[in-house]
Design an enzyme around this catalytic site. Structure first.
Site, PDB file in Angstrom:
ATOM      1  N   ASP A  35     -27.577   8.537  -8.385  1.00  0.00           N
ATOM      2  CA  ASP A  35     -28.411   8.644  -7.182  1.00  0.00           C
ATOM      3  C   ASP A  35     -29.848   8.965  -7.542  1.00  0.00           C
ATOM      4  O   ASP A  35     -30.124  10.007  -8.134  1.00  0.00           O
ATOM      5  CB  ASP A  35     -27.872   9.761  -6.280  1.00  0.00           C
ATOM      6  CG  ASP A  35     -26.580   9.374  -5.600  1.00  0.00           C
ATOM      7  OD1 ASP A  35     -26.581   8.359  -4.882  1.00  0.00           O
ATOM      8  OD2 ASP A  35     -25.582  10.089  -5.794  1.00  0.00           O
ATOM      9  N   MET A  37     -33.511   9.753  -5.929  1.00  0.00           N
ATOM     10  CA  MET A  37     -34.150  10.177  -4.671  1.00  0.00           C
ATOM     11  C   MET A  37     -35.619  10.468  -4.914  1.00  0.00           C
ATOM     12  O   MET A  37     -35.970  11.109  -5.908  1.00  0.00           O
ATOM     13  CB  MET A  37     -33.474  11.443  -4.154  1.00  0.00           C
ATOM     14  CG  MET A  37     -31.986  11.305  -3.972  1.00  0.00           C
ATOM     15  SD  MET A  37     -31.293  12.868  -3.407  1.00  0.00           S
ATOM     16  CE  MET A  37     -29.555  12.444  -3.378  1.00  0.00           C
ATOM     17  N   HIS A  67     -28.206   3.841  -7.250  1.00  0.00           N
ATOM     18  CA  HIS A  67     -28.461   3.880  -5.804  1.00  0.00           C
ATOM     19  C   HIS A  67     -29.875   4.409  -5.596  1.00  0.00           C
ATOM     20  O   HIS A  67     -30.141   5.592  -5.807  1.00  0.00           O
ATOM     21  CB  HIS A  67     -27.397   4.807  -5.172  1.00  0.00           C
ATOM     22  CG  HIS A  67     -27.575   5.046  -3.710  1.00  0.00           C
ATOM     23  ND1 HIS A  67     -26.862   6.013  -3.022  1.00  0.00           N
ATOM     24  CD2 HIS A  67     -28.370   4.446  -2.785  1.00  0.00           C
ATOM     25  CE1 HIS A  67     -27.207   6.001  -1.755  1.00  0.00           C
ATOM     26  NE2 HIS A  67     -28.126   5.073  -1.580  1.00  0.00           N
ATOM     27  N   MET A  69     -32.564   5.626  -3.426  1.00  0.00           N
ATOM     28  CA  MET A  69     -32.978   6.174  -2.123  1.00  0.00           C
ATOM     29  C   MET A  69     -34.483   6.378  -2.200  1.00  0.00           C
ATOM     30  O   MET A  69     -34.990   7.473  -2.415  1.00  0.00           O
ATOM     31  CB  MET A  69     -32.232   7.486  -1.849  1.00  0.00           C
ATOM     32  CG  MET A  69     -30.782   7.250  -1.447  1.00  0.00           C
ATOM     33  SD  MET A  69     -29.764   8.718  -1.601  1.00  0.00           S
ATOM     34  CE  MET A  69     -29.297   8.589  -3.318  1.00  0.00           C
ATOM     35  N   MET A 138     -23.304   3.918   3.801  1.00  0.00           N
ATOM     36  CA  MET A 138     -23.420   5.377   3.676  1.00  0.00           C
ATOM     37  C   MET A 138     -22.564   6.036   4.761  1.00  0.00           C
ATOM     38  O   MET A 138     -22.660   5.698   5.937  1.00  0.00           O
ATOM     39  CB  MET A 138     -24.875   5.826   3.861  1.00  0.00           C
ATOM     40  CG  MET A 138     -25.813   5.466   2.720  1.00  0.00           C
ATOM     41  SD  MET A 138     -25.296   6.045   1.097  1.00  0.00           S
ATOM     42  CE  MET A 138     -25.220   7.821   1.324  1.00  0.00           C
ATOM     43  N   ASP A 172     -19.972   5.816   0.454  1.00  0.00           N
ATOM     44  CA  ASP A 172     -20.630   6.893  -0.303  1.00  0.00           C
ATOM     45  C   ASP A 172     -20.920   8.050   0.640  1.00  0.00           C
ATOM     46  O   ASP A 172     -21.702   7.905   1.582  1.00  0.00           O
ATOM     47  CB  ASP A 172     -21.939   6.332  -0.888  1.00  0.00           C
ATOM     48  CG  ASP A 172     -22.706   7.334  -1.727  1.00  0.00           C
ATOM     49  OD1 ASP A 172     -22.140   8.392  -2.078  1.00  0.00           O
ATOM     50  OD2 ASP A 172     -23.879   7.040  -2.043  1.00  0.00           O
TER      51      ASP A 172
HETATM   52  C1  DX5 Z   1     -25.930  11.229  -1.042  1.00  0.00           C
HETATM   53  C2  DX5 Z   1     -25.572  10.441  -2.262  1.00  0.00           C
HETATM   54  C3  DX5 Z   1     -24.148  10.491  -2.617  1.00  0.00           C
HETATM   55  C4  DX5 Z   1     -23.625  11.867  -2.939  1.00  0.00           C
HETATM   56  C5  DX5 Z   1     -22.183  11.907  -2.528  1.00  0.00           C
HETATM   57  O1  DX5 Z   1     -27.224  10.967  -0.680  1.00  0.00           O
HETATM   58  O2  DX5 Z   1     -25.927   9.077  -2.076  1.00  0.00           O
HETATM   59  O3  DX5 Z   1     -23.853   9.593  -3.692  1.00  0.00           O
HETATM   60  O4  DX5 Z   1     -23.739  12.200  -4.294  1.00  0.00           O
HETATM   61  O5  DX5 Z   1     -21.712  13.201  -2.693  1.00  0.00           O
HETATM   62  P1  DX5 Z   1     -20.354  13.691  -2.034  1.00  0.00           P
HETATM   63  O6  DX5 Z   1     -19.257  12.826  -2.532  1.00  0.00           O
HETATM   64  O7  DX5 Z   1     -20.261  15.118  -2.485  1.00  0.00           O
HETATM   65  O8  DX5 Z   1     -20.530  13.567  -0.529  1.00  0.00           O
HETATM   66 ZN    ZN Z   2     -25.242   7.578  -3.571  1.00  0.00          ZN
END
Ligand code: DX5
Ligand code: ZN
Length: 218
Positions: A35, A37, A67, A69, A138, A172
């Site tokens: 991930d 961010m 991923h 974001m 999501m 996810d």
């Molecule tokens: C949230 C992420 C997810 C996160 C999921 O923004 O995209 O990938 O790590 O974590 P869990 O499985 O703990 O909800």
């Molecule tokens: Zn993610």
């Protein structure tokens, strides 16, 4: 369809990241979810391409899903592809032209995927289905791990599966043995799990338990 289980590195112990990457690999999971961010698209910062290249260095054969974001993922596609991203997931809500950027991901040698937030209607991804291999639905508001699965997203998964029978549908956020079953029944075939997998001392058993749940739904 084949089911895949992907630990999300966000939930790893960042004080021992290399060991955590190896623990996820040895668990028998299919691929790693990384991930990224930017503190603009989501209210949190995580890590960048150096962590993707760390994953490649530590476990070269552990497939890397990245991923993004990010408000402007288009500015970083080459950087992440060069770092070892094998699937690159960009949001339909991002500030870029997906008709341009999804084909560019493929030109960079990665698999293109599109992501949508819980409040975004599934129809928003329909114009791009022909140019991506996977849709990530999501099931929490992105930005943090450990949140509760948004069940309102299940009908979106079902609608997408009806529209695109062959596409990979990943979920996810908030995935555990119970929500995994709901997601797979709705039509998902790839499950990202962060806190559920990294939170267990025996991650291999947790991966197996998710696989058993998925098998019971198919
Ligand atoms: C949230 C992420 C997810 C996160 C999921 O923004 O995209 O990938 O790590 O974590 P869990 O499985 O703990 O909800
Ligand atoms: Zn993610």
């Amino acid at each position: 369809m084949d089911i895949q289980i992907l630990p999300s590195l966000l939930a790893a112990d960042h004080g021992m990241l290399a060991a955590e990457i190896s623990r996820a690999f040895r668990s028998g999971a299919d691929a790693l979810h990384i991930d990224v961010m930017d503190a603009h698209f989501v209210p949190n910062l995580s890590y960048g391409p150096d962590v993707v290249s760390l994953c490649r260095r530590v476990e070269p054969s552990f497939y890397r899903h990245v991923h993004l974001m990010m408000t402007r993922p288009d500015l970083y596609l080459k950087v992440f592809a060069d770092a070892g991203a094998q699937t690159i997931q960009i949001h339909v809500e991002a500030d870029c032209d997906l008709h341009v950027e999804l084909p560019r991901i493929r030109e960079l040698g990665a698999r293109p995927a599109i992501v949508l937030n819980p409040e975004t209607p599934i129809e928003a991804v329909f114009p791009y289905l022909a140019m991506c291999d996977e849709v990530l639905v999501m099931t929490v508001h992105p930005g943090y791990g450990g949140q509760t699965f948004v069940t309102d997203c299940l009908p979106k998964i079902a609608a997408l599966r009806a529209r695109a029978p062959r596409i990979d549908i990943m979920v996810d956020g908030g995935i555990n043995a119970s929500t995994a079953l709901d997601a797979v029944r709705a039509g998902a075939n790839r499950l990202v799990a962060g806190s559920f997998l990294f939170g267990q001392a025996d991650m291999a058993s947790a991966v197996s338990s998710l696989r058993a749940v998925c098998a019971s739904a198919c």
